[in-house]
Enzyme design. Structure first.
Site, PDB file in Angstrom:
ATOM      1  N   GLU A  28      -6.634   4.588   7.978  1.00  0.00           N
ATOM      2  CA  GLU A  28      -6.447   6.020   7.680  1.00  0.00           C
ATOM      3  C   GLU A  28      -7.708   6.601   7.056  1.00  0.00           C
ATOM      4  O   GLU A  28      -8.051   7.757   7.298  1.00  0.00           O
ATOM      5  CB  GLU A  28      -5.220   6.210   6.770  1.00  0.00           C
ATOM      6  CG  GLU A  28      -3.925   5.980   7.553  1.00  0.00           C
ATOM      7  CD  GLU A  28      -2.741   5.521   6.727  1.00  0.00           C
ATOM      8  OE1 GLU A  28      -2.774   5.634   5.489  1.00  0.00           O
ATOM      9  OE2 GLU A  28      -1.772   5.030   7.343  1.00  0.00           O
TER      10      GLU A  28
ATOM     11  N   GLY B 181       2.562   2.215  10.696  1.00  0.00           N
ATOM     12  CA  GLY B 181       3.476   3.336  10.525  1.00  0.00           C
ATOM     13  C   GLY B 181       4.182   3.764  11.805  1.00  0.00           C
ATOM     14  O   GLY B 181       4.796   4.824  11.850  1.00  0.00           O
TER      15      GLY B 181
ATOM     16  N   GLU C  79      -5.146  -5.092  10.758  1.00  0.00           N
ATOM     17  CA  GLU C  79      -4.147  -4.041  10.915  1.00  0.00           C
ATOM     18  C   GLU C  79      -4.408  -3.275  12.204  1.00  0.00           C
ATOM     19  O   GLU C  79      -5.183  -2.310  12.210  1.00  0.00           O
ATOM     20  CB  GLU C  79      -4.219  -3.070   9.734  1.00  0.00           C
ATOM     21  CG  GLU C  79      -3.964  -3.709   8.391  1.00  0.00           C
ATOM     22  CD  GLU C  79      -3.389  -2.705   7.408  1.00  0.00           C
ATOM     23  OE1 GLU C  79      -2.287  -2.965   6.905  1.00  0.00           O
ATOM     24  OE2 GLU C  79      -4.010  -1.664   7.179  1.00  0.00           O
TER      25      GLU C  79
ATOM     26  N   ASN D 251       0.871  -1.178   0.000  1.00  0.00           N
ATOM     27  CA  ASN D 251       0.000   0.000   0.000  1.00  0.00           C
ATOM     28  C   ASN D 251       0.905   1.225   0.000  1.00  0.00           C
ATOM     29  O   ASN D 251       1.482   1.573   1.020  1.00  0.00           O
ATOM     30  CB  ASN D 251      -0.882  -0.035   1.266  1.00  0.00           C
ATOM     31  CG  ASN D 251      -1.663   1.253   1.456  1.00  0.00           C
ATOM     32  OD1 ASN D 251      -1.786   2.062   0.533  1.00  0.00           O
ATOM     33  ND2 ASN D 251      -2.193   1.446   2.662  1.00  0.00           N
ATOM     34  N   TRP D 252       1.006   1.851  -1.165  1.00  0.00           N
ATOM     35  CA  TRP D 252       1.944   2.977  -1.295  1.00  0.00           C
ATOM     36  C   TRP D 252       1.422   4.250  -0.630  1.00  0.00           C
ATOM     37  O   TRP D 252       2.159   5.203  -0.478  1.00  0.00           O
ATOM     38  CB  TRP D 252       2.215   3.264  -2.779  1.00  0.00           C
ATOM     39  CG  TRP D 252       2.963   2.181  -3.492  1.00  0.00           C
ATOM     40  CD1 TRP D 252       3.331   0.950  -2.995  1.00  0.00           C
ATOM     41  CD2 TRP D 252       3.443   2.218  -4.848  1.00  0.00           C
ATOM     42  NE1 TRP D 252       4.011   0.238  -3.963  1.00  0.00           N
ATOM     43  CE2 TRP D 252       4.089   0.995  -5.102  1.00  0.00           C
ATOM     44  CE3 TRP D 252       3.390   3.178  -5.864  1.00  0.00           C
ATOM     45  CZ2 TRP D 252       4.672   0.705  -6.339  1.00  0.00           C
ATOM     46  CZ3 TRP D 252       3.956   2.899  -7.091  1.00  0.00           C
ATOM     47  CH2 TRP D 252       4.601   1.665  -7.330  1.00  0.00           C
ATOM     48  N   LYS D 253       0.148   4.276  -0.302  1.00  0.00           N
ATOM     49  CA  LYS D 253      -0.489   5.485   0.251  1.00  0.00           C
ATOM     50  C   LYS D 253      -0.231   6.666  -0.693  1.00  0.00           C
ATOM     51  O   LYS D 253      -0.097   6.449  -1.893  1.00  0.00           O
ATOM     52  CB  LYS D 253       0.007   5.748   1.678  1.00  0.00           C
ATOM     53  CG  LYS D 253      -0.042   4.483   2.545  1.00  0.00           C
ATOM     54  CD  LYS D 253       0.169   4.751   3.993  1.00  0.00           C
ATOM     55  CE  LYS D 253       0.255   3.424   4.748  1.00  0.00           C
ATOM     56  NZ  LYS D 253       0.292   3.593   6.187  1.00  0.00           N
TER      57      LYS D 253
ATOM     58  N   HIS E 174      -9.384   1.023   5.084  1.00  0.00           N
ATOM     59  CA  HIS E 174      -8.087   1.220   5.744  1.00  0.00           C
ATOM     60  C   HIS E 174      -8.280   2.166   6.927  1.00  0.00           C
ATOM     61  O   HIS E 174      -9.083   3.101   6.859  1.00  0.00           O
ATOM     62  CB  HIS E 174      -7.080   1.801   4.743  1.00  0.00           C
ATOM     63  CG  HIS E 174      -5.679   1.812   5.267  1.00  0.00           C
ATOM     64  ND1 HIS E 174      -5.224   2.784   6.140  1.00  0.00           N
ATOM     65  CD2 HIS E 174      -4.644   0.953   5.086  1.00  0.00           C
ATOM     66  CE1 HIS E 174      -3.962   2.508   6.447  1.00  0.00           C
ATOM     67  NE2 HIS E 174      -3.590   1.410   5.825  1.00  0.00           N
TER      68      HIS E 174
ATOM     69  N   SER F 179       3.643  -2.189  10.371  1.00  0.00           N
ATOM     70  CA  SER F 179       5.101  -2.169  10.547  1.00  0.00           C
ATOM     71  C   SER F 179       5.769  -3.504  10.234  1.00  0.00           C
ATOM     72  O   SER F 179       6.728  -3.900  10.902  1.00  0.00           O
ATOM     73  CB  SER F 179       5.466  -1.686  11.958  1.00  0.00           C
ATOM     74  OG  SER F 179       5.010  -0.362  12.152  1.00  0.00           O
TER      75      SER F 179
HETATM   76  C1  PEP Z   1      -0.687   0.060   6.099  1.00  0.00           C
HETATM   77  O1  PEP Z   1      -0.857   1.248   5.949  1.00  0.00           O
HETATM   78  O2  PEP Z   1      -1.511  -0.728   5.607  1.00  0.00           O
HETATM   79  C2  PEP Z   1       0.481  -0.397   6.856  1.00  0.00           C
HETATM   80  C3  PEP Z   1       0.467  -1.609   7.340  1.00  0.00           C
HETATM   81  O3  PEP Z   1       1.500   0.508   7.022  1.00  0.00           O
HETATM   82  P1  PEP Z   1       2.971   0.221   7.649  1.00  0.00           P
HETATM   83  O4  PEP Z   1       3.461  -1.053   7.032  1.00  0.00           O
HETATM   84  O5  PEP Z   1       3.777   1.422   7.238  1.00  0.00           O
HETATM   85  O6  PEP Z   1       2.791   0.104   9.125  1.00  0.00           O
END
Ligand code: PEP
Length: 256
Positions: A102, A178, A172, A13-15, A100, A217
């Site tokens: 976010e 993050g 998640e 997931n590049w966001k 997600h 992470s």
């Molecule tokens: C995500 O945003 O789906 C995610 C898992 O981010 P990160 O790997 O940076 O924690």
């Protein structure tokens, strides 16, 4: 049935990161390093504006393409700024992330809205990746199971277990996204098993076949121990998916 029966997925997931040239370089490096694919599936979710180009860069590679979000609207029309599931299918996406954290936290997406998007994705013939997970406060208050049950239940109770037959779930924990703070394999496995059990109440076969990804992470250094657990069928990777070498290490941890 163990994890061995399910093909793992490692999704990036590049966001809202990257630029055109950078995205192309990243895709090319991943295409060169992915090998035959084989034991695991790699999926990339770039920003909307790069999807069409990414589909071309990914031609004749085993890497699949997904979007990070979608409109809940099923029919074309006057929805300024929205992108439909049909448009995503048109440019070569096969998957779409929905719910997600976010989107839930920063853009006010509710369980009902997530269900509507999940439905819109499937109506376009695409596979939704349903994200669920508790906040730190919810975990500390002992509400993890209740929150995840509510989030998965929103889909299960509205659309039925059949809808999860053509879907992926990503657990998640919000406190791990993050932050550099990863759930331990035990913490993740416990919630993954809970999710599978929730679905098994309605349909054991669908529950057994469902891929449940862990996100939060994940790095090259911790991927293998997470992916080794029975109910963890790969990962949804944010930050580490922007680095080709790191993402390939994570991917290869899922093929082992
Ligand atoms: C995500 O945003 O789906 C995610 C898992 O981010 P990160 O790997 O940076 O924690």
């Amino acid at each position: 049935m163990g994890a061995g029966m399910r093909t793992s997925i490692v999704a990036g997931n590049w966001k809202m990161n990257g630029a055109f040239g950078e995205s192309r370089d990243l895709v090319m490096a991943l295409a060169a390093g992915v090998g035959e694919g084989g034991d695991a599936e790699m999926l990339l979710c770039p920003p909307f504006v790069y999807l069409d180009a990414a589909a071309r860069w990914l031609e004749s590679t085993p890497i699949a393409l997904g979007a990070q979000d979608v409109s809940r609207e099923g029919k074309p029309g006057a929805y300024t700024g929205e992108v439909s599931g049909a448009m995503l299918a048109d440019v070569g996406c096969t998957h779409v992330i929905v719910g997600h954290s976010e989107r839930r936290t920063l853009y006010g997406e509710t369980d009902d809205g997530v269900v509507a998007k999940f439905r819109a994705v499937q109506a376009a013939g695409l596979v939704p990746i349903l994200c669920v997970g508790e906040t730190l406060a919810e975990r500390e208050e002992g509400h993890t199971a209740a929150v995840v049950t509510r989030q998965v239940g929103a889909v299960l109770d509205t659309l039925g277990a059949d809808a999860l037959g053509e879907a992926v779930v990503a657990y998640e924990p919000v406190w791990a996204i993050g932050t550099g703070r990863t759930a331990t394999p035990d913490q993740a496995q416990e919630v993954h098993a809970l999710i599978r059990a929730l679905i098994a109440v309605q349909d054991a076969t669908i529950a057994d076949g469902l891929r449940i990804l862990y996100g939060g992470s994940v790095k090259g250094a911790n991927a293998a121990e997470l992916f080794a657990r029975e109910d963890i069928d790969g990962g949804l990777i944010g930050g580490a998916s922007l680095d080709a070498a790191e993402f390939l290490t994570i991917f290869h941890a899922a093929t082992g």
